[in-house]
Design a protein around this motif. Structure first.
Motif, short mmCIF file in Angstrom:
data_model
loop_
_atom_site.label_atom_id
_atom_site.label_comp_id
_atom_site.label_asym_id
_atom_site.label_seq_id
_atom_site.Cartn_x
_atom_site.Cartn_y
_atom_site.Cartn_z
N LEU A 425 -1.77 6.88 17.35
CA LEU A 425 -2.89 6.69 16.42
C LEU A 425 -2.86 5.30 15.81
O LEU A 425 -1.79 4.71 15.66
CB LEU A 425 -2.80 7.71 15.28
CG LEU A 425 -3.34 9.12 15.48
CD1 LEU A 425 -3.21 9.88 14.16
CD2 LEU A 425 -4.79 9.10 15.94
N PRO A 426 -4.03 4.77 15.42
CA PRO A 426 -4.04 3.50 14.70
C PRO A 426 -3.16 3.58 13.46
O PRO A 426 -3.00 4.66 12.87
CB PRO A 426 -5.51 3.35 14.29
CG PRO A 426 -6.28 4.20 15.24
CD PRO A 426 -5.37 5.33 15.60
N VAL A 427 -2.59 2.45 13.09
CA VAL A 427 -1.67 2.42 11.94
C VAL A 427 -2.18 1.42 10.89
O VAL A 427 -2.62 0.32 11.24
CB VAL A 427 -0.25 1.99 12.39
CG1 VAL A 427 0.64 1.67 11.20
CG2 VAL A 427 0.39 3.07 13.26
N LEU A 428 -2.16 1.83 9.64
CA LEU A 428 -2.30 0.88 8.54
C LEU A 428 -0.89 0.58 8.05
O LEU A 428 -0.16 1.50 7.68
CB LEU A 428 -3.11 1.50 7.39
CG LEU A 428 -4.63 1.42 7.44
CD1 LEU A 428 -5.22 2.15 6.23
CD2 LEU A 428 -5.12 -0.03 7.46
N LEU A 429 -0.52 -0.70 8.06
CA LEU A 429 0.86 -1.06 7.73
C LEU A 429 0.88 -1.96 6.49
O LEU A 429 0.15 -2.95 6.43
CB LEU A 429 1.48 -1.77 8.93
CG LEU A 429 2.97 -2.12 8.83
CD1 LEU A 429 3.65 -1.92 10.20
CD2 LEU A 429 3.20 -3.53 8.35
N ALA A 430 1.68 -1.57 5.51
CA ALA A 430 1.74 -2.34 4.26
C ALA A 430 2.62 -3.57 4.43
O ALA A 430 3.82 -3.44 4.68
CB ALA A 430 2.27 -1.46 3.14
N SER A 431 2.02 -4.75 4.33
CA SER A 431 2.80 -5.99 4.38
C SER A 431 3.03 -6.42 2.94
O SER A 431 2.10 -6.77 2.22
CB SER A 431 2.02 -7.06 5.15
OG SER A 431 2.77 -8.26 5.16
N THR A 432 4.31 -6.35 2.50
CA THR A 432 4.57 -6.41 1.06
C THR A 432 4.97 -7.78 0.53
O THR A 432 5.05 -7.95 -0.69
CB THR A 432 5.67 -5.39 0.69
OG1 THR A 432 6.77 -5.57 1.57
CG2 THR A 432 5.14 -3.97 0.80
N ALA A 433 5.24 -8.74 1.40
CA ALA A 433 5.56 -10.07 0.88
C ALA A 433 5.14 -11.14 1.87
O ALA A 433 5.10 -10.91 3.09
CB ALA A 433 7.06 -10.19 0.59
N SER A 434 4.85 -12.32 1.34
CA SER A 434 4.57 -13.48 2.20
C SER A 434 5.86 -13.88 2.91
O SER A 434 6.94 -13.84 2.33
CB SER A 434 4.08 -14.63 1.33
OG SER A 434 4.27 -15.86 2.01
N PRO A 435 5.76 -14.29 4.19
CA PRO A 435 6.96 -14.75 4.89
C PRO A 435 7.61 -15.94 4.18
O PRO A 435 8.81 -16.17 4.34
CB PRO A 435 6.45 -15.13 6.28
CG PRO A 435 4.97 -15.17 6.18
CD PRO A 435 4.57 -14.29 5.05
N PHE A 436 6.82 -16.67 3.39
CA PHE A 436 7.37 -17.83 2.68
C PHE A 436 8.21 -17.41 1.48
O PHE A 436 8.85 -18.23 0.84
CB PHE A 436 6.24 -18.77 2.24
CG PHE A 436 5.67 -19.53 3.39
CD1 PHE A 436 6.24 -20.72 3.81
CD2 PHE A 436 4.59 -19.03 4.11
CE1 PHE A 436 5.74 -21.42 4.90
CE2 PHE A 436 4.07 -19.72 5.20
CZ PHE A 436 4.64 -20.92 5.60
N LYS A 437 8.20 -16.14 1.15
CA LYS A 437 9.02 -15.67 0.05
C LYS A 437 10.46 -15.42 0.52
O LYS A 437 11.38 -15.40 -0.28
CB LYS A 437 8.42 -14.38 -0.50
CG LYS A 437 8.94 -14.06 -1.84
CD LYS A 437 7.89 -13.85 -2.88
CE LYS A 437 8.56 -13.99 -4.22
NZ LYS A 437 7.95 -13.18 -5.24
N PHE A 438 10.66 -15.20 1.81
CA PHE A 438 12.00 -14.94 2.34
C PHE A 438 12.27 -15.90 3.50
O PHE A 438 12.61 -15.50 4.61
CB PHE A 438 12.12 -13.46 2.74
CG PHE A 438 11.93 -12.56 1.55
CD1 PHE A 438 12.99 -12.31 0.70
CD2 PHE A 438 10.69 -12.03 1.24
CE1 PHE A 438 12.81 -11.53 -0.44
CE2 PHE A 438 10.50 -11.24 0.12
CZ PHE A 438 11.57 -10.99 -0.72
N THR A 439 12.10 -17.19 3.16
CA THR A 439 12.07 -18.24 4.17
C THR A 439 13.35 -18.33 5.00
O THR A 439 13.27 -18.50 6.22
CB THR A 439 11.83 -19.59 3.46
OG1 THR A 439 10.83 -19.39 2.47
CG2 THR A 439 11.36 -20.63 4.43
#
Ligand SMILES: *Cc1c(COP(=O)(O)O)cnc(C)c1O
Length: 503
Positions: A425-439
């Motif tokens: 099934l299609p998925v809604l996925l929570a992206s919780t931080a910018s990649p620049f926050k955990f560089t």
């Protein structure tokens, strides 16, 4: 809509403004709505052509019934004004290839706020709700929000409360326990009502200091003299949960609008989980009528929740690991209490017993009928550190799309879910931080060495090799003015609070 406690039968029903100001119930339980409101398919349809705030207000209104629609609109406008994209929560749709076009993953980018992490979604709105709630209950004192932070929540709370009328915010952080970027984010915070103080000690010292202040009757009495009342903004406050329910509806509507799914189609929702707040919001959305089949609970190697859903035993007596997903390094997922309440049909006695056992022995066990109910709703799994880095590399390689470590945990677990169950099934996925926050971790996932590269220089490096812009709140740190240089011993925290309150 009235609210009651998870731990006492027939606790006095309170309005939403009261529970937002109280935070936690008098019996130590969490506030829950008396009933879970419904959203009809027609209402979901009506969200499609609205903007983010237009989608959020009808959902907020169902829970915050003592607020007017105007108040909710105004609160949202002020809360999400600064977000760096007009859509507030963009949905990026990933489709592997033509063969998989019916199995899109819609990535909900929840990190476009002031601190580049999803906590902004709630911590920007909560202060607006609180200041309006104060008026409703006739409270004339100022409230002072105290926060002990290991880094991220401090800045998110500062940004939310800065210059909000009738509030003050004070954040304590461990002097040598936060990253350079986290420290810069906090000490450059502007606002007439903010105070940031370093504590000579570690995070536990900060947290214990704050707890002591909350429990100290003398300090409360002292503060009364300055016309100030203490309050907190932690993640069990109902005012932090309800803004999170909105983005599941808004993102579903966006998914439909994009043409990737049809209105009414079932989706699965995947969430990188720590304190169980974000995924609990998804649970409420499902109960309200959003067409969701499974909630996919993704953990890192601190996989206490995976074990709980697999075995029915919640056991915090285990080793604790520091990982590249620090916001998920948690052994007590406080919001789980609300799920237990709803899935036991509001059995406050049982919930209270679970929580007492957790407190005294560090564990509790649910019975088979309850576990079977949870099995129908949740799938839980975890990603190792290697799998997390691998997911960043794979997603960037396949889609030229950059994700942070927390989001990567969810990606990795979605892969496992699809492989193990065959459910595409299609998925809604929570992206919780910018990649620049955990560089640092993101760079090493992409095969870059980060040795001896300063954190601020890492931002530039990541931007260069991925051709993505650094979010502006992070880009501005190098030149931002330092406004807070207070530092204190751990036994001086109470004095600092009294001094700031009297200002
Ligand atoms: C807080 C946080 C989480 C965990 O969310 P919960 O609501 O505590 O489950 C995940 N990722 C990031 C980046 C966070 O800041």
């Amino acid at each position: 809509m009235k609210y009651k406690s998870t731990r006492t039968k027939n606790s006095p029903p309170l309005e939403s403004s009261e529970v937002i100001l109280k935070g936690i119930a008098d019996d130590g339980g969490l506030f829950v709505p008396e009933t879970i409101p419904k959203v009809t398919p027609d209402e979901i349809k009506s969200l499609i052509d609205k903007n983010y705030i237009g989608r959020a207000v009808p959902i907020l209104k169902k829970f915050l019934t003592d607020f007017t629609e105007d108040e909710l609109f105004e609160s949202c406008e002020l809360a999400y004004d600064w977000f760096d994209v007009p859509s507030k929560v963009p949905l990026t749709i990933l489709i592997q290839d033509e063969q998989h076009k019916d199995s899109p993953v819609g990535v909900m980018e929840l990190y476009h706020g002031n601190t580049s992490a999803f906590k902004d979604m709630a911590l920007q709105l909560l202060p607006q709700l609180m200041t309006r709630a104060l008026k409703k209950v006739g409270e004339t004192k100022e409230i002072l929000i105290l926060v002990a932070t290991s880094g991220d929540t401090g800045k998110a709370a500062l940004a939310g409360f800065a210059d909000v009328p009738q509030t003050k915010i004070m954040v304590f952080y461990p002097a040598d326990g936060v990253s350079k970027i986290q420290k810069l984010q906090m000490v450059t915070q502007a606002g007439k009502n903010v105070n940031v103080t370093a504590v000579k000690g570690n995070f536990d010292d900060c947290q214990n200091g704050v707890k002591k202040i909350f429990a100290d009757e003398n300090i409360r009495a002292e503060l009364e003299k300055s016309n100030v009342k203490l309050s907190s903004a932690n993640s069990i406050n109902w005012g932090r949960l309800v803004p999170q329910i909105c983005y599941y509806f808004a993102s579903y509507a966006e998914f439909v609008k994009s043409g990737a799914i049809k209105l009414g189609a079932n989706v699965n929702i995947a969430v990188p989980t720590g304190n169980f707040g974000n995924i609990l919001a998804a649970y409420y959305a499902k109960r309200m009528g959003l067409p969701v089949k499974k909630l996919i609970c993704a953990s890192n190697v601190n996989h206490i929740l995976t074990d709980f859903f697999k075995t029915g035993i919640y056991d915090r007596n285990r080793d604790f690991y520091k990982t590249i997903t620090p916001s998920m390094d948690i052994l007590i997922s406080s919001n789980l209490e609300r799920l237990l309440y709803h899935e036991t049909g509001g059995d406050t006695e049982r919930v209270k017993n679970f929580m007492q056992e957790l407190n005294s022995t560090g564990k509790y066990k649910i019975d088979t009928p309850l576990k079977k109910k949870l099995d129908k709703i949740f799938y839980a799994d975890y990603a190792t550190e290697e799998e997390t880095l691998e997911a960043i590399k794979l997603v960037f390689g396949t889609y030229k799309y950059l994700i942070d470590t927390h989001t990567a945990v969810a990606m990795s677990v979605v892969e496992k879910y699809r492989k193990n169950t065959g459910d595409m099934l299609p998925v809604l996925l929570a992206s919780t931080a910018s990649p620049f926050k955990f560089t640092g971790a993101v760079l090493s996932a992409l095969g870059e060495s980060t040795e001896k590269i300063d954190e601020l220089a890492q931002l530039d490096r990541l931007s260069l090799i991925t051709n993505k812009d650094i979010p502006r709140n992070l880009a501005s740190l190098a030149t931002a003015k330092v406004l807070h240089e207070n530092i204190c011993n751990k036994d001086e925290m109470a004095d600092c609070v009294l001094k700031f309150a009297a200002q």
